[in-house]
Write an enzyme that holds these catalytic residues in place. Structure first.
Site, short mmCIF file in Angstrom:
data_model
loop_
_atom_site.label_atom_id
_atom_site.label_comp_id
_atom_site.label_asym_id
_atom_site.label_seq_id
_atom_site.Cartn_x
_atom_site.Cartn_y
_atom_site.Cartn_z
CB ALA A 75 -0.92 0.02 1.22
CB ALA B 175 -0.82 6.54 1.94
CB SER B 176 -0.35 11.48 0.91
OG SER B 176 -0.83 11.37 2.24
CD GLN C 225 6.66 2.53 -0.51
OE1 GLN C 225 6.17 3.18 -1.44
NE2 GLN C 225 7.69 1.72 -0.72
CB VAL C 226 2.19 -0.60 4.44
CG1 VAL C 226 2.21 -1.83 5.34
CG2 VAL C 226 1.66 0.61 5.22
CE LYS D 6 1.80 5.02 7.81
NZ LYS D 6 0.58 5.43 8.57
CG ASP E 14 -9.02 8.12 8.27
OD1 ASP E 14 -10.07 8.44 7.69
OD2 ASP E 14 -7.93 8.00 7.68
#
Length: 510
Positions: free
Chosen positions: A133, A135-136, A139-140, A155, A290
């Site tokens: 994954a 993201a902004s 990443q993972v 992460k 979230d």
């Protein structure tokens, strides 16, 4: 630095907003003054060709923010929690903002891990996958601890992300100051406060130790919650730019077909996700802010697993009690009590009429209770409630706005699992249990005990504090002022002593 050198960056931003059609949408959502609209469009229009085109299949604002990059994507996500600033429609649109960016290379990620942990990746992890994954901000990767064989999620922050965000945030500050200077009317939206809120959120997310601490606190609070899991933080493999958690294995909560194939009861899952959120908000005052489908999985045993703890919400105990009484009053349709709670808490100015306010609340609640139970929305109720309280002079409370936004998201998750979920059936026992525990004789005893402990800690210093206060009051002032101060001081100390005595009696009797 927040100086004029940011003008070019803002022109590029404005050009992208104009080219994608986002400029007019944002101006409408924020009800921008006519003068500000003219200035913005006049400055930006000649540079429109410099704007990034973006993906034309996306809505205008989402398209622009995705085109502008990570800081803007994150800014959009934070604004989605502030319908008081951008309006409910745009806030809803921003909630679906895509946060799927191209990953950086595996080798770069491994170097970051080695630099942070001080050991070669191969010595720490026997396996380290390609990004699962991106993201902004980070990443993972899926990995396996060499010593134990445990599967974990690692992460890793994007390289150079701190410097890139700092530049963009400085430009945001410059833009906010410029907007406030050009349009005094815009100050009601408090642009600079919004940027400061965003700056605080991003600063927290750029230090993964803080997110790890959030995950650890959340896990401790929810350790006894049946049917709920939080991955364990592996502190020995975490640092400022790297965070390691236990791997969350399960079906995505948003994939109904996969959940059905695995034999999970979606109705029970929908009820549970709602009850858990309310319990975390009321009981702990600390909740996952979230909590959408992308951050939730369902384990093979049916447990809901939460992850990604970059945005968490906090509500102090007093606000929780007020919020619970408001919810309970609506559940019981006791609008007079709901009105009184608002006045007692100081949310609504004392110069307003409590009976008139109660009638306004009835106008909010009755149409909702007239709906079919499966259509009742607590998020909609809170939205209407804030509209009414604003008309009666209540100031915006950021923590309640975040709570409302998360409530809307969680309701959406629950109803995506089962449209027949009854919000009030789920909420009532949670709220009633909290009220029993926090409002009543037992709660009063606990409050008095806490007061007694505070007085005990400050006991040795009380004489000095009193003497210092009396010396300060001995300066030439009106005699009446000195008499009033002495009266207040003696009354306060007397009340404190009485409170301590009551607390001590309760302790002895218990």
């Amino acid at each position: 630095m927040r100086g004029p050198h940011n003008i070019w960056r803002l022109i590029r931003t404005g050009a992208t907003m104009e080219r994608t059609g986002a400029m007019s949408v944002v101006m409408d959502a924020m009800d921008a003054p006519h003068a500000l609209r003219i200035v913005a469009r006049t400055v930006v229009w000649p540079f429109r060709w410099l704007g990034i085109k973006g993906d034309p299949t996306m809505p205008p604002v989402v398209r622009a923010l995705n085109a502008l990059g990570p800081a803007y994507i994150k800014f959009g996500q934070v604004l989605s929690t502030r319908p008081d600033v951008v309006g409910p429609d745009l806030a809803t649109e921003l909630r679906v903002l895509q946060d799927k960016l191209p990953p950086f290379s595996l080798e770069v990620a491994k170097r970051s891990v080695e630099d942070e942990l001080g050991h070669p990746v191969a010595d720490v992890f026997s396996e380290f996958s390609e990004p699962v994954a991106a993201a902004s901000i980070a990443q993972v990767h899926k990995a396996c601890i060499a010593e134990t064989g445990e599967e974990v999620a690692v992460k890793v922050l994007r390289p150079g992300i701190e410097k890139a965000f700092r530049k963009d945030v400085d430009a945001f500050y410059f833009a906010a100051d410029t907007i406030e200077f050009l349009s005094p009317a815009s100050r009601r939206l408090r642009p600079r406060d919004v940027i400061e809120h965003f700056d605080g959120v991003v600063t927290g997310e750029l230090d993964l130790r803080l997110e790890a601490a959030s995950a650890s606190e959340f896990a401790a609070n929810t350790a006894k919650d049946q049917g709920f899991q939080v991955p364990t933080v592996r502190w020995e493999f975490s640092g400022r730019r790297v965070m390691t958690l236990g791997w969350a294995e399960g079906e995505p909560l948003g994939d109904n077909d996969a959940l059905d194939a695995a034999g999970h009861d979606r109705h029970a899952l929908g009820n549970r996700v709602l009850a858990l959120f309310l319990s975390h908000a009321l009981r702990d005052g600390y909740f996952h802010a979230d909590m959408h489908q992308g951050n939730l999985k369902v384990a093979a045993n049916g447990d809901i697993i939460a992850y990604d703890f970059g945005i968490m919400g906090h509500i102090d105990e007093y606000t929780r009690r007020v919020y619970a009484e408001i919810l309970f009053g609506f559940i019981k349709r006791d609008y007079q009590r709901v009105a009184e709670v608002h006045f007692e808490a100081g949310y609504v100015p004392a110069n307003q009429d409590v009976d008139e306010f109660a009638r306004a609340l009835r106008a909010v609640g009755e149409p909702i209770f007239g709906m079919d139970a499966t259509r009742i929305s607590m998020g909609r109720l809170l939205s209407y409630l804030f509209e009414v309280t604003e008309r009666f002079g209540m100031e915006t409370r950021t923590e309640l706005i975040l709570l409302q936004r998360t409530m809307v998201v969680v309701e959406g998750v629950a109803r995506s699992l089962d449209p027949e979920v009854n919000i009030w059936d789920v909420a009532q026992p949670v709220v009633e249990d909290y009220i029993k525990q926090s409002i009543g004789p037992k709660a009063l005893g606990r409050d008095l005990m806490r007061t007694a402990r505070v007085l005990a800690r400050f006991g040795p210093r009380l004489p000095g504090l009193v003497e210092g206060a009396l010396i300060r009051q001995a300066t030439p002032v009106e005699e009446v002022t000195r008499r009033n101060w002495a009266l207040v001081l003696s009354t306060g100390l007397g009340g404190a002593c009485i409170g301590a005595a009551i607390a001590a009696a309760i302790l002895i009797l218990s």
